[in-house]
Design a protein around this motif. Structure first.
Motif, PDB file in Angstrom:
ATOM      1  N   GLY A  67      14.552 -17.298  -5.964  1.00 46.64           N
ATOM      2  CA  GLY A  67      13.548 -16.805  -5.206  1.00 46.64           C
ATOM      3  C   GLY A  67      14.226 -16.896  -3.847  1.00 46.64           C
ATOM      4  O   GLY A  67      15.400 -17.479  -3.773  1.00 46.64           O
ATOM      5  N   ARG A  68      13.470 -16.307  -2.825  1.00 48.53           N
ATOM      6  CA  ARG A  68      14.188 -16.126  -1.468  1.00 48.53           C
ATOM      7  C   ARG A  68      14.461 -17.639  -1.022  1.00 48.53           C
ATOM      8  O   ARG A  68      15.471 -17.650  -0.260  1.00 48.53           O
ATOM      9  N   PHE A  69      13.369 -18.356  -0.973  1.00 51.37           N
ATOM     10  CA  PHE A  69      13.781 -19.615  -0.323  1.00 51.37           C
ATOM     11  C   PHE A  69      14.798 -20.513  -1.095  1.00 51.37           C
ATOM     12  O   PHE A  69      15.605 -21.145  -0.403  1.00 51.37           O
ATOM     13  N   MET A  72      18.046 -19.090   0.217  1.00 48.26           N
ATOM     14  CA  MET A  72      18.191 -19.410   1.750  1.00 48.26           C
ATOM     15  C   MET A  72      18.911 -21.008   1.381  1.00 48.26           C
ATOM     16  O   MET A  72      19.809 -21.271   2.095  1.00 48.26           O
ATOM     17  N   ALA A  73      18.231 -21.743   0.639  1.00 45.51           N
ATOM     18  CA  ALA A  73      18.662 -23.274   0.540  1.00 45.51           C
ATOM     19  C   ALA A  73      20.189 -23.412   0.131  1.00 45.51           C
ATOM     20  O   ALA A  73      20.851 -24.047   0.667  1.00 45.51           O
ATOM     21  N   VAL A  74      20.302 -22.371  -0.935  1.00 44.29           N
ATOM     22  CA  VAL A  74      21.708 -22.669  -1.465  1.00 44.29           C
ATOM     23  C   VAL A  74      22.539 -21.967  -0.493  1.00 44.29           C
ATOM     24  O   VAL A  74      23.754 -22.657  -0.538  1.00 44.29           O
ATOM     25  N   GLU A  75      22.318 -20.867   0.091  1.00 43.65           N
ATOM     26  CA  GLU A  75      23.422 -20.312   1.000  1.00 43.65           C
ATOM     27  C   GLU A  75      23.562 -21.141   2.166  1.00 43.65           C
ATOM     28  O   GLU A  75      24.738 -21.662   2.695  1.00 43.65           O
ATOM     29  N   ARG A  76      22.618 -21.744   2.664  1.00 43.94           N
ATOM     30  CA  ARG A  76      22.736 -23.007   4.008  1.00 43.94           C
ATOM     31  C   ARG A  76      23.409 -24.186   2.964  1.00 43.94           C
ATOM     32  O   ARG A  76      24.353 -24.867   3.840  1.00 43.94           O
TER      33      ARG A  76
END
Length: 345
Positions: A67-69, A72-76
């Motif tokens: 999912g989007r969240f 985001m968490a993985v990329e960060r």
């Protein structure tokens, strides 16, 4: 419903829970915690964790669905720790540790662990643990003992987790020794994660095959954990996440984790970390000036390991300090057999 109305309604509905809630507010307001793993959650993360996102869970039936969240968490996480692969949908460090064990080991495999760390999370799993320790005089790993234990036990995995060790170590050297023995290196940075994220302690990510850490300690995020690993181990560990029942997590935690990782990349977080280290070193110096021995004679991080007198009762010491408004943790380290004292963590 605003805060006052909500609390008033809660009191009428459940006085017992309301009273316990108020007691906890008082405890946190008037007590200073000196326990490294007890940290206040970021206000942004706390808001998101308590938001309507708690009503929605993500469920996975294949490795590629995210999912989007979560993205985001993985990329960060990848950006913050300069990692090759990150897994963020884990609800605790215990779960993350068992995922790694079950992904990379078979029953009966030998494991070599610093101070026996992670063995407590292996209930129901059958591995042969051996231990290596610290060289406190030199603020380092006991490299001689490590070499001897590797030669004797030929481990499949070497684990380093500095939960009770306040000094930075040479992870490149540790990786070289481990890999030359044909083993994988797993480092759990534990409550050091905030200082690593801020660039105030050396990161082991480039050297270790696997790095794990909780997200609710010094990262100041929601309860959970992250696994970072080399690309060649990614599919194996991802499959272990799903096979062992960690394929779903509510969106509120993923959103809270994403914002925590963003906060950890801000200059203000680094300044905060610098002050944490300065405070720890000031505490270490003050304790020594008042006759309390410090293991290793200092600290590189947030952790101060102070030795109680041999005849002191650790539990009573904790209780006395708690009554005075301070929370500490006492424990006997494996190294205590070499030095007759109870360390205070």
């Amino acid at each position: 419903m605003d805060r006052e109305e909500l609390l008033s309604t809660l009191k009428k509905l459940d006085e017992e829970v309301f009273a316990e809630f108020q007691d906890e507010i008082e405890e946190q307001r008037f007590t200073m915690s000196l326990i490294p793993t007890v940290n206040a959650e970021s206000p942004f993360a706390a808001y998101l964790e308590g938001s309507i996102l708690a009503n929605v869970s993500t469920d996975y039936h294949g490795i590629s669905r995210t999912g989007r969240f979560e993205r985001m968490a993985v990329e960060r996480a990848l950006k913050c720790f300069h990692a090759e692969h990150a897994i963020v949908r884990l609800d605790s460090i215990s779960a993350a540790s068992r995922v790694v064990f079950k992904a990379l080991l078979k029953s009966g495999n030998p494991v070599l662990s610093f101070n026996g760390r992670k063995q407590e999370l292996c209930h129901g799993l059958s591995y042969r643990f051996s231990i290596f320790g610290a060289d406190w005089e030199n603020r380092d790993i006991d490299w001689k003992e490590l070499d001897e234990q590797i030669a004797r036990h030929q481990p499949k995995i070497v684990i380093f987790s500095p939960t009770s060790f306040p000094f930075a170590i040479d992870t490149k050297r540790l990786a070289k020794v481990t890999h030359e023995a044909g083993a994988l290196l797993w480092i759990d940075i534990g409550q050091n994660v905030g200082l690593v994220a801020a660039g105030l302690m050396p990161s082991p990510v480039a050297d270790a095959d696997v790095v794990t850490f909780p997200t609710n300690d010094s990262l100041q995020g929601p309860e959970g954990a992250i696994i970072l690993c080399k690309k060649e181990l990614a599919e194996t560990i991802e499959r272990s996440v799903i096979d062992n029942g960690h394929s779903a997590l509510h969106k509120n935690r993923l959103a809270a984790l994403a914002v925590s990782l963003r906060e950890a990349s801000e200059p203000s977080f680094r300044l905060y970390g610098q002050q944490v280290i300065a405070n720890a070193r000031a505490l270490s110096k003050a304790l020594q000036e008042n006759g309390i021995p410090i293991w290793g004679d200092g600290t590189d991080c947030h952790l101060v390991v102070a030795a109680l007198p041999p005849d002191a009762d650790p539990q009573k010491t904790e209780q006395k300090l708690h009554r005075a408004g301070f929370m500490i943790k006492t424990a006997r380290l494996p190294d205590a057999e070499r030095r007759p004292a109870h360390p205070v963590l």
